[in-house]
Design an enzyme around this catalytic site. Structure first.
Site, short mmCIF file in Angstrom:
data_model
loop_
_atom_site.label_atom_id
_atom_site.label_comp_id
_atom_site.label_asym_id
_atom_site.label_seq_id
_atom_site.Cartn_x
_atom_site.Cartn_y
_atom_site.Cartn_z
N TYR A 1 -1.92 -0.51 10.62
CA TYR A 1 -1.99 -0.93 9.22
C TYR A 1 -0.66 -0.58 8.52
O TYR A 1 -0.07 -1.43 7.84
CB TYR A 1 -3.16 -0.24 8.52
N SER B 1 0.88 -1.17 0.00
CA SER B 1 0.00 0.00 0.00
C SER B 1 0.91 1.21 0.00
O SER B 1 2.08 1.09 0.39
CB SER B 1 -0.84 0.00 1.28
P1 NDP Z 1 -10.81 -6.43 -0.55
O1 NDP Z 1 -11.38 -6.34 0.83
O2 NDP Z 1 -11.72 -6.25 -1.69
O3 NDP Z 1 -10.02 -7.79 -0.72
C1 NDP Z 1 -9.29 -8.38 0.33
C2 NDP Z 1 -9.06 -9.83 -0.04
O4 NDP Z 1 -8.30 -10.44 1.01
C3 NDP Z 1 -10.36 -10.61 -0.18
O5 NDP Z 1 -10.29 -11.42 -1.31
C4 NDP Z 1 -10.40 -11.45 1.09
O6 NDP Z 1 -11.02 -12.69 0.81
C5 NDP Z 1 -8.91 -11.68 1.32
N1 NDP Z 1 -8.63 -12.08 2.69
C6 NDP Z 1 -8.84 -11.40 3.84
N2 NDP Z 1 -8.48 -12.16 4.89
C7 NDP Z 1 -8.04 -13.34 4.39
C8 NDP Z 1 -7.55 -14.54 4.97
N3 NDP Z 1 -7.43 -14.68 6.30
N4 NDP Z 1 -7.19 -15.55 4.16
C9 NDP Z 1 -7.32 -15.43 2.82
N5 NDP Z 1 -7.78 -14.33 2.21
C10 NDP Z 1 -8.14 -13.30 3.00
O7 NDP Z 1 -9.66 -5.33 -0.57
P2 NDP Z 1 -8.50 -5.01 -1.64
O8 NDP Z 1 -8.70 -5.71 -2.89
O9 NDP Z 1 -8.37 -3.55 -1.65
O10 NDP Z 1 -7.23 -5.59 -0.85
C11 NDP Z 1 -6.20 -6.34 -1.46
C12 NDP Z 1 -4.86 -5.84 -0.97
O11 NDP Z 1 -4.65 -4.52 -1.46
C13 NDP Z 1 -4.71 -5.77 0.55
O12 NDP Z 1 -3.46 -6.28 0.93
C14 NDP Z 1 -4.79 -4.27 0.83
O13 NDP Z 1 -4.12 -3.92 2.01
C15 NDP Z 1 -4.15 -3.72 -0.41
N6 NDP Z 1 -4.42 -2.31 -0.69
C16 NDP Z 1 -5.68 -1.89 -1.06
C17 NDP Z 1 -5.91 -0.54 -1.29
C18 NDP Z 1 -7.27 -0.03 -1.64
O14 NDP Z 1 -7.49 1.21 -1.62
N7 NDP Z 1 -8.22 -0.87 -2.02
C19 NDP Z 1 -4.85 0.47 -1.18
C20 NDP Z 1 -3.59 -0.10 -0.79
C21 NDP Z 1 -3.40 -1.42 -0.58
P3 NDP Z 1 -11.99 -13.51 1.80
O15 NDP Z 1 -12.66 -12.51 2.70
O16 NDP Z 1 -12.91 -14.21 0.86
O17 NDP Z 1 -11.06 -14.44 2.52
#
Ligand code: NDP
Length: 248
Positions: A156, A143
């Protein structure tokens, strides 16, 4: 670009929504075989079926990245299904922002478990496979908070700083044929803000910071750029912000 992506086996954690889902769809469009992991298998199934219906190759497996065996099995499943593993995308993460003196200790633990330990589990699962064949690539999604800290983002940011440190340490330790890429997104469309438990903070975060959002496909294109380079080129870091995001 297609040439270096086509046929590669790419495993993606957190592929059930947002950025992970977009990475799966885009790399598949470029000819990669994708392996989708997350806890919500119903969502994975839909994405995998849509990719397959378009002529792509996609499989999915339930995955909780906090469980080291799960992640090992997930990487093994990629090899079982497609014969090898070329790229492991450590993408799963959550962002329950809060002030430290709210003492949301369970959420701190959760972020450490998913955002840091989840990535370590990914490395422990995929690195032996990469070392065995002396090639492979990690793409670690951090991020802009891997280099920026503000009120409510301390924990975070700490987790993302940790992944940035880990990524560069890993890059230096591994063989000259194994690549490590860090992709740092700015505000991007996804379900991430849903993990903020404080309703006022969630509203504030959405109204003040989550206005000029990138489509998740923009991050997927950055990942594709790094994966598509010739094997002797390691794109170490990519930071992608919405053009209008100036403050964070
Ligand atoms: P989402 O919430 O849409 O996606 C998060 C994903 O992580 C989901 O697919 C969720 O799947 C999965 N996840 C969460 N916990 C677990 C777990 N214990 N095991 C396996 N999978 C898990 O958010 P984003 O797409 O935005 O997030 C993806 C990455 O991007 C993250 O690392 C986030 O920190 C990073 N990011 C996002 C930004 C944004 O503005 N969107 C900015 C900067 C970084 P499920 O719940 O089905 O397990």
């Amino acid at each position: 670009m297609m040439e270096n992506v086509k046929g590669k086996v790419v495993a993606i954690t957190g592929a059930s929504s947002g950025i992970g889902e977009a990475i799966a769809r885009h790399l598949s469009d470029l000819g990669a075989k994708v392996v989708l992991g997350a806890r919500r298998v119903d969502r994975l199934k839909v994405v995998a079926e849509e990719i397959t219906a378009k002529g792509g190759a996609a499989v999915y497996k339930r995955l909780d990245v906090t469980d080291t065996n799960d992640v090992k099995e997930f990487a093994g499943y990629a090899v079982e299904q497609f014969g090898t593993l070329d790229v492991f995308v450590n993408n799963a993460g959550l962002m329950p922002l809060s002030m430290i003196n709210s003492y949301k200790v369970d959420e701190w633990h959760r972020m450490v478990d998913v955002n840091i330990k989840g990535v370590l589990h990914g490395i422990a699962a995929a690195l032996p496979i990469f070392e065995e064949k002396d090639s492979g690539q990690f793409v670690n999604v951090t991020s802009v908070a891997d280099r920026w800290i503000g009120p409510t983002s301390a924990v975070y940011s700490a987790t993302k700083f940790a992944v940035r440190a880990l990524s560069d340490g890993l890059r230096q330790e591994v063989s000259r044929n194994i690549r490590v890429t860090l992709v740092a997104p700015g505000a991007t469309e996804s379900e991430l803000a849903e993990t903020i438990s404080d309703p006022e903070l969630k509203k504030l975060a959405i109204e003040r910071f989550r206005i000029d959002l990138l489509p998740a496909a923009a991050i997927a294109r950055a990942v594709a750029f790094a994966v598509s380079q010739p094997s002797d080129v390691d794109v170490n870091e990519i930071v992608v912000r919405p053009t209008a995001q100036k403050n964070i």
